[in-house]
Design an enzyme around this catalytic site. Structure first.
Site, short mmCIF file in Angstrom:
data_model
loop_
_atom_site.label_atom_id
_atom_site.label_comp_id
_atom_site.label_asym_id
_atom_site.label_seq_id
_atom_site.Cartn_x
_atom_site.Cartn_y
_atom_site.Cartn_z
N CYS A 5 0.82 -1.22 0.00
CA CYS A 5 0.00 0.00 0.00
C CYS A 5 0.85 1.27 0.00
O CYS A 5 0.33 2.36 -0.26
CB CYS A 5 -0.94 0.02 1.20
SG CYS A 5 -2.05 -1.39 1.24
N HIS A 61 -3.02 7.38 2.68
CA HIS A 61 -3.48 6.08 2.18
C HIS A 61 -4.84 5.78 2.82
O HIS A 61 -5.04 6.00 4.02
CB HIS A 61 -2.46 5.00 2.52
CG HIS A 61 -2.97 3.63 2.29
ND1 HIS A 61 -3.58 3.26 1.11
CD2 HIS A 61 -3.00 2.52 3.08
CE1 HIS A 61 -3.95 1.99 1.19
NE2 HIS A 61 -3.61 1.52 2.38
N ASN A 102 -10.21 0.25 0.44
CA ASN A 102 -8.75 0.32 0.40
C ASN A 102 -8.28 -0.27 -0.93
O ASN A 102 -8.36 -1.48 -1.15
CB ASN A 102 -8.19 -0.47 1.58
CG ASN A 102 -6.67 -0.46 1.63
OD1 ASN A 102 -6.01 -0.11 0.66
ND2 ASN A 102 -6.12 -0.87 2.76
O1 UT7 Z 1 -3.59 -0.98 3.67
C1 UT7 Z 1 -3.36 -2.11 4.44
C2 UT7 Z 1 -3.31 -1.76 5.84
N1 UT7 Z 1 -4.41 -2.35 6.55
C3 UT7 Z 1 -4.98 -1.68 7.53
O2 UT7 Z 1 -4.65 -0.55 7.77
C4 UT7 Z 1 -6.00 -2.35 8.36
C5 UT7 Z 1 -5.83 -1.93 9.80
N2 UT7 Z 1 -6.79 -2.56 10.67
C6 UT7 Z 1 -8.09 -2.21 10.67
O3 UT7 Z 1 -8.52 -1.38 9.91
C7 UT7 Z 1 -8.98 -2.83 11.72
O4 UT7 Z 1 -8.17 -3.54 12.63
C8 UT7 Z 1 -10.05 -3.78 11.11
C9 UT7 Z 1 -11.08 -2.99 10.33
C10 UT7 Z 1 -9.43 -4.84 10.23
C11 UT7 Z 1 -10.77 -4.48 12.27
O5 UT7 Z 1 -11.38 -3.51 13.11
P1 UT7 Z 1 -11.16 -3.53 14.69
O6 UT7 Z 1 -11.95 -2.45 15.24
O7 UT7 Z 1 -9.67 -3.53 14.93
O8 UT7 Z 1 -11.78 -4.91 15.06
P2 UT7 Z 1 -11.13 -6.09 15.89
O9 UT7 Z 1 -10.26 -6.91 15.00
O10 UT7 Z 1 -10.56 -5.57 17.17
O11 UT7 Z 1 -12.43 -6.93 16.23
C12 UT7 Z 1 -13.46 -6.42 17.08
C13 UT7 Z 1 -14.65 -7.36 16.96
C14 UT7 Z 1 -14.27 -8.84 17.11
O12 UT7 Z 1 -15.31 -9.50 17.78
P3 UT7 Z 1 -15.16 -9.85 19.34
O13 UT7 Z 1 -13.93 -10.69 19.46
O14 UT7 Z 1 -15.04 -8.52 20.04
O15 UT7 Z 1 -16.44 -10.59 19.63
C15 UT7 Z 1 -14.23 -9.30 15.67
O16 UT7 Z 1 -14.47 -10.68 15.54
O17 UT7 Z 1 -15.26 -7.21 15.68
C16 UT7 Z 1 -15.36 -8.49 15.06
N3 UT7 Z 1 -15.22 -8.30 13.62
C17 UT7 Z 1 -16.27 -8.09 12.81
N4 UT7 Z 1 -17.58 -8.02 13.07
C18 UT7 Z 1 -18.39 -7.78 12.02
C19 UT7 Z 1 -14.08 -8.27 12.89
N5 UT7 Z 1 -14.38 -8.05 11.60
C20 UT7 Z 1 -15.74 -7.94 11.53
C21 UT7 Z 1 -16.64 -7.72 10.46
N6 UT7 Z 1 -17.95 -7.64 10.76
N7 UT7 Z 1 -16.22 -7.55 9.19
#
Ligand code: UT7
Length: 329
Positions: free
Chosen positions: A118, A247, A277
């Site tokens: 990216c 980005h 993205n």
């Molecule tokens: O250009 C490449 C660089 N990539 C990035 O910059 C990505 C950076 N990371 C992110 O943007 C975020 O970490 C994500 C969008 C990928 C995830 O968001 P988050 O707020 O960090 O969520 P998390 O991984 O901490 O998960 C929180 C909860 C979890 O459930 P529990 O364990 O709290 O019950 C996940 O299982 O959200 C759940 N979850 C979802 N729920 C509904 C994770 N993905 C999803 C989803 N829909 N798509």
């Protein structure tokens, strides 16, 4: 790597291309356990574009490049170098850049692809700047083009909701009639390779594996640090920046950087809601949009900042030297 130089170079043309097909959050939520509300709230993404079966990276790259060239007012024969930043090329080789140079008719140009995930577009701009500064090139076409939909595990809700396809291109020219500082800051940390990876020859299928939380923490820190360092080396402050072009990975990452850097949110470009993205294409897609709607004006100071797989990061401060949209179309 960090440095600044005084130069008359700038961006003299921009173009972009996205596939026709729109995939909404609702469409993804109909297949896997997620929802439109979750995706919008946690990422800022509403929909993304997805390539057709017979559409490849070079097709998007070519369309974006043709627009950028047209608007820059220079002929394909005047291009000395074509750089394509991509992590989703048509093939391992030939490069997408070689295909695009040929289809454009840029027969005097050197051409190669560049791998920095990216951060690829910012690395490409840095390479363009150094080629122009050395005198080896007068006009460099820098393209960020991706078909991210081809490397997604569509059952992994932690990644498949995030990415989309598209391409954007800029022409960097030695003759932009500016005398201001161009500044660059680039870095990499391969010890964190596994946080964001497509294992290619080491795995099957080839899909994105991401430690989302770790990448999120890295991104929020590195964006602010990189922008601060590039401004320092340029002898500038955030108030000298007309447009911050981050980005497009997650609106929460962008909002965090906006606050920390103390920049007016109206100066921060974003189109995550419509494209998600698009990896190396996300920065030039934003530039194209802001130029086309008249926000981005000739003489503006543009600060691009990227981060991604590697892990890598980079910032590039440069003048916008493209004529206004009404004047060239
Ligand atoms: O250009 C490449 C660089 N990539 C990035 O910059 C990505 C950076 N990371 C992110 O943007 C975020 O970490 C994500 C969008 C990928 C995830 O968001 P988050 O707020 O960090 O969520 P998390 O991984 O901490 O998960 C929180 C909860 C979890 O459930 P529990 O364990 O709290 O019950 C996940 O299982 O959200 C759940 N979850 C979802 N729920 C509904 C994770 N993905 C999803 C989803 N829909 N798509």
């Amino acid at each position: 790597m960090i440095g600044a130089l005084r130069s008359s170079m700038g961006v003299i043309g921009v173009g972009a291309a996205v596939p026709e097909r729109v995939m909404t959050n609702a469409e993804i939520a109909a297949r896997i356990d997620t929802s439109d509300a979750w995706i919008r709230e946690r990422t800022g993404i509403g929909e993304r574009r997805i390539v057709a079966e017979d559409e490849f990276c070079s097709d998007l790259a070519l369309a974006a490049a043709e627009r950028a060239l047209e608007r820059s007012g220079i002929a394909p024969a005047e291009i000395d170098l074509v750089l394509v930043a991509t992590c989703t090329p048509d093939a391992y080789f030939p490069s997408v850049a070689a295909l695009v140079a040929d289809r454009l008719g840029a027969h005097a140009a050197a051409a190669n692809d560049l791998s920095a995930a990216c951060t690829g577009f910012v690395y490409g701009m840095a390479s363009a700047v150094t080629h122009v500064q050395s005198g080896m090139a007068e006009n460099v076409l820098v393209i960020g083009a991706e078909t991210m939909s081809r490397i997604l595990d569509w059952d992994d809700r932690g990644t498949c909701i995030l990415f989309g396809d598209g391409a954007g291109a800029c022409v960097v020219s030695a003759n932009a009639q500016s005398e201001r500082v161009v500044a660059l800051e680039l870095g990499s940390d391969g010890s964190r390779a596994d946080d964001l990876v497509v294992r290619a020859l080491r795995a099957n299928p080839n899909v994105i594996e991401m430690n989302g939380r770790e990448v999120f923490k890295f991104a929020t820190r590195v964006m602010v640090d990189s922008v601060t360092r590039v401004l320092d080396v340029a002898g500038a402050t955030i108030d000298d920046v007309d447009w911050l072009v981050p980005h497009q990975a997650n609106i929460r990452i962008i909002d965090h950087a906006t606050k920390k850097l103390g920049i007016d949110p109206s100066k921060v470009l974003s189109n995550l809601d419509r494209y998600g993205n698009t990896s190396s294409a996300s920065i030039p897609l934003c530039l194209d949009e802001a130029w086309a709607d008249g926000r981005l004006q000739k003489g503006d100071r543009v600060l691009m900042v990227g981060f991604g797989g590697g892990l890598t990061w980079g910032s590039c401060l440069m003048d916008w030297a493209a004529e206004p949209a009404g004047k060239v179309q």
